[in-house]
Enzyme design. Structure first.
Site, PDB file in Angstrom:
ATOM      1  N   TYR A   1       0.766  -1.060  -0.001  1.00  0.00           N
ATOM      2  CA  TYR A   1       0.107  -0.012   0.014  1.00  0.00           C
ATOM      3  C   TYR A   1       0.885   1.480  -0.136  1.00  0.00           C
ATOM      4  O   TYR A   1       1.833   1.366   0.697  1.00  0.00           O
ATOM      5  CB  TYR A   1      -0.762   0.215   1.342  1.00  0.00           C
TER       6      TYR A   1
ATOM      7  N   HIS B   1     -13.983   1.427   5.385  1.00  0.00           N
ATOM      8  CA  HIS B   1     -12.582   0.885   4.967  1.00  0.00           C
ATOM      9  C   HIS B   1     -12.242  -0.096   6.027  1.00  0.00           C
ATOM     10  O   HIS B   1     -11.131  -0.750   5.821  1.00  0.00           O
ATOM     11  CB  HIS B   1     -11.399   1.833   5.017  1.00  0.00           C
TER      12      HIS B   1
ATOM     13  N   ARG C   1      -5.516   8.250  -8.077  1.00  0.00           N
ATOM     14  CA  ARG C   1      -4.520   7.163  -7.940  1.00  0.00           C
ATOM     15  C   ARG C   1      -5.049   5.834  -8.277  1.00  0.00           C
ATOM     16  O   ARG C   1      -6.223   5.651  -8.688  1.00  0.00           O
ATOM     17  CB  ARG C   1      -4.448   6.819  -6.222  1.00  0.00           C
TER      18      ARG C   1
ATOM     19  N   GLU D   1      -8.596   0.036 -10.978  1.00  0.00           N
ATOM     20  CA  GLU D   1      -9.461   1.283 -10.601  1.00  0.00           C
ATOM     21  C   GLU D   1      -8.774   2.434 -10.744  1.00  0.00           C
ATOM     22  O   GLU D   1      -7.613   2.583 -10.085  1.00  0.00           O
ATOM     23  CB  GLU D   1     -10.029   0.757  -9.354  1.00  0.00           C
TER      24      GLU D   1
ATOM     25  N   LYS E   1      -7.736  -9.685  -1.823  1.00  0.00           N
ATOM     26  CA  LYS E   1      -7.795  -9.299  -3.272  1.00  0.00           C
ATOM     27  C   LYS E   1      -8.478 -10.641  -4.021  1.00  0.00           C
ATOM     28  O   LYS E   1      -8.795 -10.454  -5.129  1.00  0.00           O
ATOM     29  CB  LYS E   1      -6.619  -8.775  -4.095  1.00  0.00           C
TER      30      LYS E   1
END
Lengths: 315, 346
Positions: free
Chosen positions: B37, B193, B223, B265, B317
């Protein structure tokens, strides 16, 4: 930070101490619209420093033909408002930020109560236009010492839900009467002196209002004070802060890279770590908590000053 | 019209495909051979000509088919589009942002005439022509956010700012990587989140929220995020997990190159003027391993990233079950040569 260079197209005395300024795009282009309660940061270049003060927008938020602000002259200030009053006239160029909002309406509210004291009326002038357009119920209470000082009267519509309280005429604002009996789901917004904001907070707490329904904005221009020195940790350089300069302005003049937004101690953007402090930080912001202030490990350079022998910042 | 739109599906027979041009402009998300991340934020728009970073809202060959797929999803489950009552103004802000941007960036596809609040919108690819009154929802067939996002690729979350936090109070979510608007609507930034592993401890969310609250008008950012999806399916929602979850088990060494997709994304952030809300568009790009490997740098790098990834992230994921098959397949494209910096192919 994105900036606009605009033309001053109108300057008007609203009261002996308050002037209204209107800025328009020099080519006549439409300016970005904004939300009620938003402010602009105005640049005031003088010699080798640029002073920047933030002022609430008082014009119609959905009207891109111009931006208007009202500035009260503070003779004991750093000179920002004096600059606006004495150096800025019709036809001048002026550099401003894009509108930014730290005092927005909570559109979930069933009803909005707006309470402005003195020059604190300014953010409500754009908010009430937004509330009119959104057709939301609201009432506005404007308190001033005298009619002569009540610069906002000229800019307020005549309507049953607009209340003016002039204390020297014996119509002091009675917060208990205003706040008691408001319907569930009402939000209250206060802008003005700290005493007024505290009084509304106390009154709403007594009446059992949820904290999330109580909003306030107290940001003011940075106060002047005694000059002091600050050390920039990364370079070891000492920066001198003049009496009529804020710490942020002095750092900017010394080309130290530092982020900012509201320049009034309300947004948290310029918060800086203190790596050495031999003395006392004079916290003038509304951002840090009581514990953070006492710890002297953080400072808001836009508002706060220092008294002592050594202050070193993590910059 | 200069752009050709594919006739393709994102479900059933899955005829979705990428042209050589779509492969060339794919927003490959890895700028190095490893992944963890980061708050990898850049200004938007801006990027080499022809990339999906160039325009405010990228329109590509999948536009018409994606809008048809959204229509099917909404017909089956209207709760994919929700707007709490105080968010209508933010919907108008979003409609304005998209219409003005698209008419400026793609004048041969979209036209907007404005006379005060009397607006006239023409969307040629979808065959839509509409006259309406801006800020008057009775002049549109549905709310403003729903109206414009039925005509714009990508999911959209509208975030209300209050109490120094952001609240997901409206959205159009039909092409999501396994999260539900109906579950998240009304939550704040930390609540929605909560399922993301490791990140909260790393302080990623505190930094990200601080950044987002400071996004000002006229400053737009983006991003990239990514995950893995079996079959080119836009609607990988929790609501429909029973339909797409089992498809993960259909991966074999023979079909993995065609059936396993990298899902990217392109997330962007815009401060909306009238509502002071934040718009958070999440645009999805899908490309299978076979097409990715046509760019040697991407083939090498994807192999290294997926081979060495933290097991918690592979699980989150959703591709841990097929990780070995994927990595074995990609190893044939990795000759051990060094890769150049940046995301673009050599």
């Amino acid at each position: 930070m994105k900036k606009l260079t605009l033309k001053v197209t109108a300057v008007e005395h609203l009261s002996p101490l308050v002037k209204r300024f209107r800025f328009e795009d020099p080519t006549g282009a439409s300016l970005p619209v904004f939300s009620g309660g938003a402010h602009l940061t105005v640049e005031m270049p003088e010699g080798d420093t640029i002073r920047r003060n933030s002022y609430s927008l008082i014009s119609d938020p959905y009207d891109g033909s111009g931006y208007e602000i009202a500035v009260r002259r503070e003779d004991k200030g750093r000179g920002g408002s004096l600059y606006m009053h004495t150096k800025v006239s019709e036809g001048d160029d002026i550099t401003v930020s894009l509108p930014s909002n730290l005092f927005q309406l909570d559109l979930r509210a069933k009803k909005h109560v707006l309470i402005g004291g003195g020059i604190g009326i300014t953010p409500f002038l754009s908010q009430l236009r937004q509330l009119d357009m959104e057709q939301k119920p609201y009432e506005l209470h404007y308190a001033a010492r005298s009619r002569e000082e009540a610069a906002g009267i000229k800019l307020l519509p005549q309507a049953a839900h607009i209340h003016v309280h002039i204390s020297e005429e014996g119509s002091r604002m009675d917060l208990g009467a205003i706040l008691d009996g408001q319907p569930l789901g009402t939000h209250v917004y206060t802008c003005g002196p700290d005493g007024l904001i505290t009084a509304v907070a106390d009154q709403t707490a007594r009446l059992g209002w949820p904290k999330a329904a109580v909003h306030s904005e107290a940001f003011t221009a940075p106060p002047p004070g005694e000059p002091f020195d600050v050390v920039v940790k990364s370079s070891g350089k000492t920066v001198h802060v003049k009496a009529d300069q804020s710490l942020l302005e002095a750092l900017e003049a010394a080309k130290v890279d530092i982020d900012y937004s509201c320049r009034g101690g309300g947004c948290g953007r310029c918060q800086t770590k203190v790596t050495a402090c031999d003395g006392r930080i004079l916290h003038n912001d509304h951002w840090l908590s009581e514990d953070e202030r006492a710890a002297q490990k953080d400072i808001m350079p836009c508002m706060s000053r220092f008294k002592g022998t050594r202050l070193e910042l993590d910059l | 019209m200069t752009m050709q739109f594919n006739d393709e599906t994102f479900r059933g027979d899955y005829t979705y495909h990428n042209s050589p041009e779509a492969i060339r402009r794919f927003p490959f998300p890895f700028d190095q051979d490893t992944y963890m991340y980061s708050v990898n934020i850049e200004q938007h728009p801006g990027g080499p000509k022809g990339t999906p970073f160039e325009k405010m809202f990228d329109v590509d060959e999948h536009y018409v088919a994606e809008m048809k797929d959204r229509e099917i999803t909404l017909a089956e489950d209207p709760l994919r589009c929700q707007s709490l009552p105080h968010m209508e103004l933010a919907g108008w802000d979003l409609l304005e942002l998209i219409m003005v941007s698209k008419a400026r960036d793609y004048p041969d596809l979209f036209t907007l005439h404005r006379d005060g609040n009397d607006w006239h919108w023409i969307n040629k690819p979808l065959g839509i022509e509409k006259k309406f009154t801006f800020l008057d929802a009775t002049t549109l067939p549905c709310g403003p956010m729903e109206y414009i996002t039925r005509q714009t690729q990508g999911d959209f979350a509208l975030l209300h700012e209050r109490d120094n936090n952001l609240w997901m109070d409206a959205g159009m979510i039909t092409s999501q990587a396994d999260w539900s608007l109906d579950f998240d609507v009304g939550m704040n930034f930390f609540e929605w989140h909560a399922p993301v592993p490791k990140a909260r401890k790393m302080g990623v969310f505190d930094k990200a929220l601080k950044f987002l609250l400071a996004v000002g008008q006229g400053q737009h950012y983006r991003r990239l995020n990514w995950t893995m999806t079996v079959n080119p399916r836009l609607d990988t929602s929790p609501e429909n997990y029973h339909k797409w979850g089992p498809e993960k088990r259909t991966i074999t060494p023979e079909n993995v190159g065609q059936k396993q997709f990298l899902r990217v994304e392109l997330q962007t952030f815009f401060r909306l003027p009238r509502s002071n809300a934040l718009a958070f568009p999440i645009r999805c790009y899908l490309m299978n391993l076979e097409d990715i490997a046509t760019k040697p740098k991407w083939g090498r790098r994807l192999h290294r990233v997926l081979r060495d990834i933290d097991p918690d992230l592979a699980e989150y994921k959703g591709f841990a079950v097929n990780q070995k098959t994927i990595v074995d397949y990609l190893s044939q494209f990795d000759d051990g040569a060094p890769t150049s910096p940046g995301i673009f192919p050599d």
